[in-house]
Design a protein around this motif. Structure first.
Motif, PDB file in Angstrom:
ATOM      1  N   ASN A   1       3.706   1.522   3.931  1.00 40.27           N
ATOM      2  CA  ASN A   1       3.525   0.832   5.202  1.00 40.27           C
ATOM      3  C   ASN A   1       4.036   1.665   6.380  1.00 40.27           C
ATOM      4  OD1 ASN A   1       2.574  -1.658   3.929  1.00 40.27           O
ATOM      5  ND2 ASN A   1       4.678  -1.848   3.200  1.00 40.27           N
ATOM      6  N   GLU A   2       3.376   1.542   7.517  1.00 37.65           N
ATOM      7  CA  GLU A   2       3.792   2.261   8.720  1.00 37.65           C
ATOM      8  C   GLU A   2       3.604   1.380   9.950  1.00 37.65           C
ATOM      9  OE1 GLU A   2       2.569   6.236  11.298  1.00 37.65           O
ATOM     10  OE2 GLU A   2       2.397   6.302   9.100  1.00 37.65           O
ATOM     11  N   LEU A   3       4.603   1.406  10.814  1.00 35.66           N
ATOM     12  CA  LEU A   3       4.559   0.697  12.084  1.00 35.66           C
ATOM     13  C   LEU A   3       4.889   1.659  13.218  1.00 35.66           C
ATOM     14  CD1 LEU A   3       6.567  -2.609  11.363  1.00 35.66           C
ATOM     15  CD2 LEU A   3       4.075  -2.356  11.477  1.00 35.66           C
ATOM     16  N   GLY A   4       4.291   1.413  14.380  1.00 40.29           N
ATOM     17  CA  GLY A   4       4.704   2.076  15.610  1.00 40.29           C
ATOM     18  C   GLY A   4       5.381   1.033  16.479  1.00 40.29           C
ATOM     19  N   ILE A   5       6.677   1.197  16.714  1.00 36.83           N
ATOM     20  CA  ILE A   5       7.472   0.189  17.414  1.00 36.83           C
ATOM     21  C   ILE A   5       7.817   0.698  18.812  1.00 36.83           C
ATOM     22  CG2 ILE A   5       9.583  -1.195  17.377  1.00 36.83           C
ATOM     23  CD1 ILE A   5       9.637  -0.803  14.324  1.00 36.83           C
ATOM     24  N   PHE A   6       7.287   0.050  19.835  1.00 44.19           N
ATOM     25  CA  PHE A   6       7.568   0.459  21.212  1.00 44.19           C
ATOM     26  C   PHE A   6       8.826  -0.265  21.685  1.00 44.19           C
ATOM     27  CE2 PHE A   6       5.162   2.944  24.388  1.00 44.19           C
ATOM     28  CZ  PHE A   6       6.133   2.962  25.375  1.00 44.19           C
TER      29      PHE A   6
ATOM     30  N   GLY B   1      10.254   4.604  24.608  1.00 44.56           N
ATOM     31  CA  GLY B   1       9.292   5.303  23.766  1.00 44.56           C
ATOM     32  C   GLY B   1       8.941   4.528  22.509  1.00 44.56           C
ATOM     33  N   ARG B   2       8.291   5.220  21.615  1.00 43.80           N
ATOM     34  CA  ARG B   2       7.770   4.579  20.404  1.00 43.80           C
ATOM     35  C   ARG B   2       8.302   5.285  19.154  1.00 43.80           C
ATOM     36  NH1 ARG B   2       2.834   6.006  20.773  1.00 43.80           N
ATOM     37  NH2 ARG B   2       2.858   7.371  18.955  1.00 43.80           N
ATOM     38  N   MET B   3       8.817   4.493  18.234  1.00 46.20           N
ATOM     39  CA  MET B   3       9.230   4.986  16.924  1.00 46.20           C
ATOM     40  C   MET B   3       8.111   4.723  15.929  1.00 46.20           C
ATOM     41  SD  MET B   3      13.072   3.487  16.468  1.00 46.20           S
ATOM     42  CE  MET B   3      14.315   3.620  17.759  1.00 46.20           C
ATOM     43  N   ASP B   4       7.638   5.760  15.257  1.00 48.57           N
ATOM     44  CA  ASP B   4       6.691   5.577  14.163  1.00 48.57           C
ATOM     45  C   ASP B   4       7.485   5.593  12.869  1.00 48.57           C
ATOM     46  OD1 ASP B   4       4.561   5.443  15.918  1.00 48.57           O
ATOM     47  OD2 ASP B   4       4.165   7.588  15.823  1.00 48.57           O
ATOM     48  N   VAL B   5       7.434   4.482  12.152  1.00 56.37           N
ATOM     49  CA  VAL B   5       8.336   4.249  11.030  1.00 56.37           C
ATOM     50  C   VAL B   5       7.556   3.966   9.758  1.00 56.37           C
ATOM     51  CG1 VAL B   5      10.193   2.777  10.149  1.00 56.37           C
ATOM     52  CG2 VAL B   5      10.086   3.322  12.593  1.00 56.37           C
ATOM     53  N   ARG B   6       7.898   4.656   8.679  1.00 53.66           N
ATOM     54  CA  ARG B   6       7.403   4.311   7.344  1.00 53.66           C
ATOM     55  C   ARG B   6       8.453   3.424   6.678  1.00 53.66           C
ATOM     56  NH1 ARG B   6       3.373   7.510   4.292  1.00 53.66           N
ATOM     57  NH2 ARG B   6       1.762   7.909   5.836  1.00 53.66           N
ATOM     58  N   TYR B   7       7.988   2.389   5.977  1.00 49.47           N
ATOM     59  CA  TYR B   7       8.939   1.447   5.393  1.00 49.47           C
ATOM     60  C   TYR B   7       8.372   0.831   4.118  1.00 49.47           C
ATOM     61  CZ  TYR B   7       5.997  -2.238   7.371  1.00 49.47           C
ATOM     62  OH  TYR B   7       4.943  -3.056   7.671  1.00 49.47           O
ATOM     63  N   HIS B   8       9.268   0.218   3.345  1.00 46.19           N
ATOM     64  CA  HIS B   8       8.869  -0.392   2.068  1.00 46.19           C
ATOM     65  C   HIS B   8       8.389  -1.819   2.273  1.00 46.19           C
ATOM     66  CE1 HIS B   8       9.947  -1.962  -2.165  1.00 46.19           C
ATOM     67  NE2 HIS B   8       8.794  -1.341  -2.216  1.00 46.19           N
ATOM     68  N   THR B   9       9.276  -2.687   2.754  1.00 48.39           N
ATOM     69  CA  THR B   9       8.883  -4.062   3.072  1.00 48.39           C
ATOM     70  C   THR B   9       9.459  -4.423   4.438  1.00 48.39           C
ATOM     71  OG1 THR B   9      10.855  -5.156   2.147  1.00 48.39           O
ATOM     72  CG2 THR B   9       9.022  -4.676   0.619  1.00 48.39           C
ATOM     73  N   ILE B  10       8.847  -5.387   5.097  1.00 49.33           N
ATOM     74  CA  ILE B  10       9.312  -5.779   6.422  1.00 49.33           C
ATOM     75  C   ILE B  10      10.698  -6.406   6.336  1.00 49.33           C
ATOM     76  CG2 ILE B  10       8.217  -8.055   6.363  1.00 49.33           C
ATOM     77  CD1 ILE B  10       8.593  -5.688   9.418  1.00 49.33           C
ATOM     78  N   GLU B  11      10.988  -7.080   5.244  1.00 47.90           N
ATOM     79  CA  GLU B  11      12.317  -7.681   5.086  1.00 47.90           C
ATOM     80  C   GLU B  11      13.382  -6.596   5.015  1.00 47.90           C
ATOM     81  OE1 GLU B  11       9.691  -8.452   3.180  1.00 47.90           O
ATOM     82  OE2 GLU B  11       9.226 -10.435   4.000  1.00 47.90           O
ATOM     83  N   GLU B  12      13.091  -5.516   4.263  1.00 50.13           N
ATOM     84  CA  GLU B  12      14.054  -4.421   4.154  1.00 50.13           C
ATOM     85  C   GLU B  12      14.178  -3.680   5.485  1.00 50.13           C
ATOM     86  OE1 GLU B  12      13.653  -3.295  -0.593  1.00 50.13           O
ATOM     87  OE2 GLU B  12      12.293  -2.360   0.859  1.00 50.13           O
ATOM     88  N   LEU B  13      13.077  -3.537   6.201  1.00 46.31           N
ATOM     89  CA  LEU B  13      13.132  -2.873   7.501  1.00 46.31           C
ATOM     90  C   LEU B  13      14.015  -3.666   8.458  1.00 46.31           C
ATOM     91  CD1 LEU B  13      12.174  -0.656   9.432  1.00 46.31           C
ATOM     92  CD2 LEU B  13      10.183  -2.084   9.967  1.00 46.31           C
ATOM     93  N   ARG B  14      13.870  -4.973   8.475  1.00 47.62           N
ATOM     94  CA  ARG B  14      14.706  -5.805   9.347  1.00 47.62           C
ATOM     95  C   ARG B  14      16.185  -5.658   9.000  1.00 47.62           C
ATOM     96  NH1 ARG B  14      10.290 -10.396   8.796  1.00 47.62           N
ATOM     97  NH2 ARG B  14       9.317 -10.292  10.875  1.00 47.62           N
ATOM     98  N   ALA B  15      16.451  -5.378   7.719  1.00 52.39           N
ATOM     99  CA  ALA B  15      17.837  -5.201   7.274  1.00 52.39           C
ATOM    100  C   ALA B  15      18.304  -3.757   7.434  1.00 52.39           C
ATOM    101  CB  ALA B  15      17.976  -5.641   5.814  1.00 52.39           C
ATOM    102  N   GLY B  16      17.415  -2.887   7.944  1.00 51.93           N
ATOM    103  CA  GLY B  16      17.783  -1.486   8.127  1.00 51.93           C
ATOM    104  C   GLY B  16      17.820  -0.691   6.844  1.00 51.93           C
TER     105      GLY B  16
END
Length: 350
Positions: free
Chosen positions: A148-153, A261-276
């Motif tokens: 999964n990948e998100l771009g977070i502004f 700016g924008r962080m482009d982030v690869r992550y495993h699950t959204i729950e884990e991303l929220r937990a850092g």
């Protein structure tokens, strides 16, 4: 009816009738008066560098990815090796081996844009070939396997203690699904978005295009979350709840001199991303960032124009506050030199 459907799949007409493919100059042309108005208010044409004092040129153009990675918290980005242009391919290979970085790897220009010259490297031969053809300083990075990948502004006003997320884009990589009879090239021709990538794919992976996938078999063709490389952008700003905003804010405040700016982030699950947990920042973009959630095909060009001007206004406010605190604006001479260098860079990495 068949004629009109065939006509609708002509690459030129796809680009004309889908604003997300319009050239940069065309998309932004109606907004230039507002840009000049902000320059007039700032009394500086190149005020944008002050938005992010810790990044070269504020991250507008010609910023070094290596310098930005050096600003990031430890273990928040992929293992990255820097090489100057002209480094021998054998030296590159030896350093990669000495660091025990395993394949696949990602090669990218140290100063780049829109996914140009980004390549996935599967073995020593790919690595050697990439090093030999690179005309600019480049990076070799560990490949982040998260799907999964998100771009977070994100932005934070210098006179405030907390920042906020203004938009999030989800990215669907260029992936085909087999039907048991069609070749990959035939599958690509059935999708307007994929069709535009055919010339590049024919050049880069000609053998794979002749394969026939089993029914429902999925094949990832382009593992990069770049719009110009065929990724579909989806507006998922609804994910920006308080927990994610807090995590991103705490992370961003550890990056010295970064406000916008924008962080482009690869992550495993959204729950884990929220937990850092279980994520990696693959790119951090500064004042040249676009609010890429606007490229969701569901949005109109009017939505895009609204988002662009909204973010420009935020960037102006940040730049002005930093300038009043002592951050100098880029001079006209420096700004013109930056634009000239960027023009040459595009030629080198295209």
């Amino acid at each position: 009816m068949h004629f009109f459907k065939k006509l609708s799949y002509h690459p030129l007409l796809i680009k004309i009738f889908h604003w997300e493919y319009w050239p940069f100059a065309v998309l932004y042309a109606p907004l230039y008066p507002y840009w000049f108005w902000l320059c007039l208010k700032a009394r500086a044409f190149f005020y944008v560098n002050a938005a992010n004092p810790g990044i070269r040129n504020g991250g507008f153009l010609m910023e070094s990815k290596k310098e930005i990675y050096d600003l990031l918290p430890e273990n928040s980005y992929p293992e990255t090796l820097f090489f100057e242009a002209g480094t021998s391919a054998i030296q590159v290979l030896e350093k990669v081996r000495s660091k025990a970085v395993s394949y696949p790897l990602i090669g990218k220009p140290d100063i780049g844009m829109r996914g140009m010259s980004v390549q996935k490297l599967e073995n020593d031969q790919d690595l050697l070939a990439y090093a030999r053809k690179s005309k600019v300083d480049f990076l070799i990075q560990a490949y982040i396997p998260y799907e999964n990948e998100l771009g977070i502004f994100y932005y934070r006003l210098p006179n405030e203690t907390h920042g906020r997320i203004t938009g999030i884009v989800g990215k669907e990589f260029l992936t085909v699904i087999g039907d048991g009879t069609s070749t990959i090239e035939e599958l690509l021709q059935q999708n307007q978005r994929f069709l535009l990538q055919l010339p590049v794919l024919r050049k880069n992976i000609p053998e794979e295009l002749t394969l026939v996938l089993q029914k429902e078999e999925r094949k990832l063709l382009v593992p990069y979350g770049n719009h110009a490389r065929g990724a579909k952008f989806i507006d998922v700003t609804y994910l920006a709840d308080e927990k994610l905003n807090t995590m991103v804010d705490e992370l961003a405040k550890q990056i010295k001199g970064f406000f916008y700016g924008r962080m482009d982030v690869r992550y495993h699950t959204i729950e884990e991303l929220r937990a850092g947990k279980n994520f990696s920042i693959i790119e951090l973009n500064g004042s040249g960032s676009e609010p890429t959630h606007m490229y969701d095909p569901r949005h109109s060009v009017f939505f895009a124009w609204k988002e662009i001007t909204r973010h420009w206004a935020i960037m102006y406010t940040i730049s002005k506050q930093n300038h009043e605190a002592g951050v100098p604006y880029m001079s006209r001479q420096e700004g013109l030199a930056m634009l000239k260098a960027n023009t040459q860079l595009v030629k080198d990495i295209s």
